[in-house]
Structures are given as C-alpha cells and as structure tokens.
Design an enzyme around this catalytic site. Structure first.
Site, PDB file in Angstrom:
ATOM      1  N   LYS A  82       0.875  -1.283  -0.063  1.00 39.45           N
ATOM      2  CA  LYS A  82      -0.031   0.006   0.030  1.00 39.45           C
ATOM      3  C   LYS A  82       0.800   1.201   0.015  1.00 39.45           C
ATOM      4  CE  LYS A  82      -2.844   2.507   3.359  1.00 39.45           C
ATOM      5  NZ  LYS A  82      -3.628   2.214   4.451  1.00 39.45           N
TER       6      LYS A  82
HETATM    7  C1  R5P Z   1      -1.974   5.178   7.760  1.00 38.04           C
HETATM    8  O1  R5P Z   1      -1.174   4.393   8.166  1.00 38.04           O
HETATM    9  C2  R5P Z   1      -3.240   4.124   7.932  1.00 38.04           C
HETATM   10  O2  R5P Z   1      -2.984   2.902   7.705  1.00 38.04           O
HETATM   11  C3  R5P Z   1      -4.426   4.672   7.027  1.00 38.04           C
HETATM   12  O3  R5P Z   1      -5.401   3.832   7.302  1.00 38.04           O
HETATM   13  C4  R5P Z   1      -4.166   4.952   5.559  1.00 38.04           C
HETATM   14  O4  R5P Z   1      -3.378   5.968   5.417  1.00 38.04           O
HETATM   15  C5  R5P Z   1      -5.291   4.881   4.676  1.00 38.04           C
HETATM   16  O5  R5P Z   1      -6.249   5.828   5.316  1.00 38.04           O
HETATM   17  P1  R5P Z   1      -6.424   7.172   4.373  1.00 38.04           P
HETATM   18  O6  R5P Z   1      -7.025   6.973   3.045  1.00 38.04           O
HETATM   19  O7  R5P Z   1      -7.217   7.984   5.174  1.00 38.04           O
HETATM   20  O8  R5P Z   1      -5.218   7.801   3.934  1.00 38.04           O
END
Ligand code: R5P
Length: 261
Positions: A173
C-alpha cells in the site's frame, strides 16, 4: 504459495477482476478518535456492503464490529507512536500473529518508514511479521508510510514499495504520485493506494481512477470515504471506479445521485 495463503488473498483481492476496495479505518491507532470515526460502528456498518475488506486494529474490531460480519479483515499489527509524540511512525509490532489467527483475519498490515533515521526499527520487525505470517499462510500488506517532511514522488515511493516486496510483502500500500506507473512496474507484488487527506470527492475519484490506470489493483481508502459529506454515496462511487470500470465523471455522477439517498 500454499492453499491457505491463496485463499486468504482471494478474500482480499476479488478473484473475478483482480481488484480490491479496502476500507481503512485503522487511524485510531495513532490519531485517536479521528473525525468521522468517533462512533466507529455507526460509521462503518453502513459501508461494509460496498467494501471488499476492512482494515483496522484489534481493539476496534473487538469493540465496534460484530463477529457475525462476513467482511474479510486486514488487521493492523504495527504501531507504537502517536501523532502528538516526537517520533511519528517509529512503529513496532503491536499484535501477535496468534491473536490475528484468533480474530480469523484475511491479512495483516504493517507500516515501514524507509528513509527515516529509525528506518531499521520499522524494517526489522516487519521482516519478523512476514516470517510469522508465512508460517500460517497469512498475507502481509506493507504500508509505505511517509514522514511529514518526505517527498511523495515516484522515486521514493518506488524505492519503498520495492523494498517492501523484496522483504516479502504480499501486497504493497503506497501513495499515488506523478509517474505512478514507474512505482507499479518496479514492484513485483500488487499495489493499492492510500487515500490520504480528505480532498473534494471529484478529486479523490480521479486519483483512484488514475492509480488503477497506472496499474494499481485498488485502493485502501479511509478519510476520503468516511469524511465525505456522504460516506455511503462515496464508497459506492469508489466501488464503481474499482470494480465497474466507471470513468471519474461517471463515478462522480453516481456520487451526486446517491448523495442523501
Ligand atoms: C495510515 O497509516 C493508515 O494505515 C491509514 O489507514 C491509511 O493511510 C489509509 O487511510 P487514508 O485513506 O485516510 O489515508
């Protein structure tokens, strides 16, 4: 890859189209009661029918999500620092693989912070988590976290993503950036993008579309869904991009149509 690993991966990535809409609501592990997630059950339950997986912490899972749900879980297993502390994202292991198995997860997620002075402190436990997860056939999602002062360009995100894959991550990710296809091309495992800070719905849908066009297999999106003026309409619109080949304009039309429904 053994049967269990393949089976769990097919619970995260839809085998019909090879894509995934991961709903990320793990923010509380370092941000506390994030806007939109104060009463997490009320926010998340209406979104579940439109997500492929739910990413969150074990505390949130046990307290806010019914064990009768059928949504596959990706459990955050890294943490240790907060948004108000001095060393944001200097993360170690915060949940054991045995507890992940007890929670019947489809996968686990761990953040690494490549380029930080303490990068080694995040990378070595990441490797241990992969060893433990491999033992039980559990996929590991590597989150390529980015520090406040770090650039989010293809060179840096490509480096971090490739490192995560070479360490053994099954899914990476990362963040969308210009020339994102370079990040995808040099990473041997599937990539999903984080949503990042809330932006106008139209822009978030465009970003998801551009990432998929560049080769990402989906999104792991949080704030751009649960902080939307209509989270259910937004998750449906993101789903249209990920699984229904909608253009950004079509997805935004869907958002407008569903809004307030
Ligand atoms: C951050 O480390 C978290 O894993 C969040 O869940 C991730 O960044 C995804 O969430 P967002 O779309 O709000 O950035």
């Amino acid at each position: 890859m053994d049967w269990g690993m393949k089976n769990r991966l097919s619970h995260i990535i839809d085998p019909k189209d090879g894509r995934t809409l991961m709903l990320a609501v793990d923010h509380g592990y370092f941000m506390g009661p994030t806007t939109g997630l104060e009463k997490m059950d009320q926010m998340v339950n209406p979104l579940l029918p439109y997500a492929d997986t739910l990413m969150l912490t074990r505390g949130a899972l046990r307290n806010y999500v019914s064990p009768h749900t059928r949504i596959p879980i990706v459990l955050r297993v890294s943490g240790g620092t907060s948004i108000v502390g001095p060393e944001l994202l200097r993360e170690g292991i915060i949940a054991d693989m045995e507890d992940a198995i007890r929670l019947n997860v489809a996968g686990v997620a761990f953040s690494i912070l490549v380029g930080a002075t303490f990068e080694r402190d995040t990378l070595l436990p990441f490797a241990r988590v992969i060893d433990q997860a491999e033992r039980y056939g559990i996929p590991v999602v590597a989150v390529t976290a980015v520090g406040k002062d770090m650039g989010k360009d293809a060179r840096y995100l490509g480096l971090a993503s490739r490192m995560a894959a070479e360490f053994g991550a099954h899914i990476v990710k990362t963040y969308y950036c210009p020339e994102f296809e370079k990040v995808v091309e040099s990473c041997p495992v599937p990539i999903v993008i984080a949503g990042g800070k809330k932006q106008p719905e139209k822009d978030a849908l465009q970003m998801a579309y551009d990432a998929l066009q560049a080769g990402a297999i989906g999104v792991d999106m949080g704030r751009n869904i649960f902080q939307s003026e209509d989270p259910v309409a937004m998750v449906k619109a993101v789903r249209a991009i990920v699984h229904e080949a909608a253009t950004p304009a079509e997805a935004y039309q869907k958002f407008q149509k569903e809004k307030g429904a």
